[in-house]
Design a protein around this motif. Structure first.
Motif, PDB file in Angstrom:
ATOM      1  N   ARG A 352       0.825  -1.211   0.000  1.00  0.00           N
ATOM      2  CA  ARG A 352       0.000   0.000   0.000  1.00  0.00           C
ATOM      3  C   ARG A 352       0.855   1.255   0.000  1.00  0.00           C
ATOM      4  O   ARG A 352       0.494   2.263  -0.615  1.00  0.00           O
ATOM      5  CB  ARG A 352      -0.925  -0.010   1.214  1.00  0.00           C
ATOM      6  CG  ARG A 352      -1.990  -1.090   1.178  1.00  0.00           C
ATOM      7  CD  ARG A 352      -3.012  -0.861   2.258  1.00  0.00           C
ATOM      8  NE  ARG A 352      -2.385  -0.766   3.559  1.00  0.00           N
ATOM      9  CZ  ARG A 352      -2.924  -0.185   4.620  1.00  0.00           C
ATOM     10  NH1 ARG A 352      -4.099   0.393   4.517  1.00  0.00           N
ATOM     11  NH2 ARG A 352      -2.301  -0.166   5.777  1.00  0.00           N
ATOM     12  N   ILE A 353       1.997   1.224   0.689  1.00  0.00           N
ATOM     13  CA  ILE A 353       2.876   2.387   0.702  1.00  0.00           C
ATOM     14  C   ILE A 353       3.444   2.647  -0.692  1.00  0.00           C
ATOM     15  O   ILE A 353       3.516   3.796  -1.154  1.00  0.00           O
ATOM     16  CB  ILE A 353       4.000   2.180   1.732  1.00  0.00           C
ATOM     17  CG1 ILE A 353       3.414   2.115   3.146  1.00  0.00           C
ATOM     18  CG2 ILE A 353       5.043   3.282   1.634  1.00  0.00           C
ATOM     19  CD1 ILE A 353       4.432   1.819   4.222  1.00  0.00           C
ATOM     20  N   ILE A 354       3.839   1.587  -1.387  1.00  0.00           N
ATOM     21  CA  ILE A 354       4.378   1.740  -2.737  1.00  0.00           C
ATOM     22  C   ILE A 354       3.321   2.312  -3.676  1.00  0.00           C
ATOM     23  O   ILE A 354       3.588   3.220  -4.473  1.00  0.00           O
ATOM     24  CB  ILE A 354       4.914   0.394  -3.236  1.00  0.00           C
ATOM     25  CG1 ILE A 354       6.096  -0.071  -2.368  1.00  0.00           C
ATOM     26  CG2 ILE A 354       5.323   0.480  -4.694  1.00  0.00           C
ATOM     27  CD1 ILE A 354       6.539  -1.477  -2.649  1.00  0.00           C
ATOM     28  N   ILE A 355       2.108   1.777  -3.594  1.00  0.00           N
ATOM     29  CA  ILE A 355       1.029   2.273  -4.453  1.00  0.00           C
ATOM     30  C   ILE A 355       0.706   3.730  -4.126  1.00  0.00           C
ATOM     31  O   ILE A 355       0.471   4.552  -5.025  1.00  0.00           O
ATOM     32  CB  ILE A 355      -0.206   1.376  -4.309  1.00  0.00           C
ATOM     33  CG1 ILE A 355       0.091  -0.020  -4.870  1.00  0.00           C
ATOM     34  CG2 ILE A 355      -1.406   1.980  -5.027  1.00  0.00           C
ATOM     35  CD1 ILE A 355      -1.028  -1.011  -4.657  1.00  0.00           C
ATOM     36  N   ALA A 356       0.692   4.073  -2.829  1.00  0.00           N
ATOM     37  CA  ALA A 356       0.411   5.462  -2.444  1.00  0.00           C
ATOM     38  C   ALA A 356       1.484   6.409  -2.973  1.00  0.00           C
ATOM     39  O   ALA A 356       1.171   7.529  -3.396  1.00  0.00           O
ATOM     40  CB  ALA A 356       0.310   5.562  -0.925  1.00  0.00           C
TER      41      ALA A 356
END
Length: 413
Positions: A352-356
């Motif tokens: 989720r951090i990478i996508i954000a």
């Protein structure tokens, strides 16, 4: 014993009653007054001690309550001071000027205000006095380590992590608005890089991002270079914006396997009929995906290593256009420090951090007219370029025999 004697000798009971009455009658008034005074003194002493005990008990309760109230007042004042200091610090970091805002949160003041409004209206974040701190916590958390934020804003690590997750969930909810809609290359395209690929939607490739994994589960995440990473599939358009991102695969997974998973998902990567993406030789050449020729030189150019046949010419143009995905990965890693350093987040939170980070990259590209990363040139590159130009001019002025100017340019550049 007396009860037993009375049971076997009933005549003893009247005798004992008579003896007790006689002893009472034989006491003098002085003795009676002394006994009565002793009883009164003992009663008074007991009452005094009891009164003192009640007073001390109430005093201790009062002192405890006042200490609690004083501590609560101090904590509240400290919290308010910390909160206002945090707001003042955020104001200096974000709203003082666009330059400081770009340095600290990678976007200008207008873009940050728009982001807060979007997260509040469509992202699900509640309107509260902490809205400004929530967004700032996320950006600083992505760019810096948690202990730096704890020291900067005087908040606990649990508070920073909780706010970071709230904003992270809100950003991921807006993925449909932040992702770039793919647009095929038109037939009348004039861009030298893309006019050879009619109907192309963009390019795709995979990249490695370091993650934190337990020692017992590190084997699948170990890459061929021995690093513990996750394999991230990125699809971008020609204007350096992400169309689709799939994160979470182990570092040992092949790029083609990750792409196959992205296509098979219900809400995964979709490719319209007649369109395609550019990809490298690690993928299979098929419908929707265009790869270069195998066994031919790929990274060529017109001035130092020109192509010698039609296949090399195609590979050169393919490499020039497909390089956009490499530039995208370079931009997000240079923009967000959490993607280029050793991450301290658990592996469950990293996708989720990478996508954000990719979504925020798209938001910055669409909101700001000029990307601040385009203006950042490392100092050593500037100095090296200056030295090379100086040497080139010097050699041109003095006239180096047997060395043409264009060859000098290739040597120094």
């Amino acid at each position: 014993m007396e009860a037993r004697n009375e049971l076997f000798c009933p005549t003893l009971k009247p005798y004992k009653i008579f003896i007790r009455a006689w002893n009472t009658m034989t006491r003098t008034p002085l003795q009676q007054r002394i006994v009565r005074n002793r009883q009164n003194v003992m009663t008074s002493v007991v009452r005094a001690f009891y009164a003192m005990y009640v007073i001390i008990r109430w005093w201790m309760m009062y002192d405890f309550a006042m200490n609690r109230l004083e501590k609560a007042t101090i904590l509240r004042q400290k919290y308010l001071m910390s909160y206002h200091n945090g707001r003042d610090s955020i104001h200096d970091m974000v709203y003082k000027s666009d330059k400081t805002s770009v340095v600290n949160i990678r976007m200008n003041r207008n873009a940050f205000t728009r982001l807060c409004d979007m997260l509040e209206q469509r992202g699900g974040l509640k309107n509260s006095k902490h809205m400004l701190l929530l967004c700032s916590y996320m950006y600083l958390h992505i760019m810096k380590k948690i202990r730096i934020i704890v020291e900067r804003f005087k908040r606990s690590g649990e508070t920073v992590s909780r706010y970071f997750k709230l904003v992270l969930d809100a950003v991921c909810r807006l993925h449909k608005e932040f992702y770039k809609k793919p647009v095929p290359i038109p037939d009348d395209e004039t861009d030298e890089r893309w006019r050879w690929f009619k109907g192309c939607l963009g390019a795709l490739d995979g990249t490695y991002i370091k993650v934190k994994v337990l020692a017992a589960n590190r084997k699948p995440y170990r890459t061929r270079k021995g690093e513990i990473c996750t394999n991230v599939l990125g699809v971008c358009s020609r204007d350096l914006q992400f169309i689709y991102v799939l994160a979470g695969w182990e570092g040992s997974a092949a790029d083609s396997r990750v792409l196959r998973d992205a296509i098979s998902r219900p809400h995964g990567l979709k490719i319209l009929h007649g369109t395609y993406y550019l990809c490298d030789a690690g993928y299979t050449n098929g419908e929707g995906f265009l790869t270069p020729y195998r066994g031919q030189h790929y990274h060529l150019n017109d001035w130092s290593r020109p192509p010698t046949n039609a296949k090399e010419l195609y590979n050169m143009r393919h490499s020039s256009a497909r390089n956009v995905i490499e530039r995208c990965f370079g931009l997000i890693k240079s923009r967000w420090a959490i993607l280029r350093d050793n991450a301290y987040h658990p592996i469950e939170s990293m996708p989720r951090i990478i996508i954000a980070c990719c979504l925020m990259h798209n938001f910055i590209c669409t909101t700001m007219t000029e990307d601040p990363l385009d203006q950042e040139i490392p100092r050593h590159r500037k100095d090296g370029l200056t030295v090379k130009i100086f040497l080139l001019i010097l050699c041109s002025l003095i006239g180096v025999q047997g060395v043409p100017t264009i060859n000098l340019f290739h040597v120094f550049m």
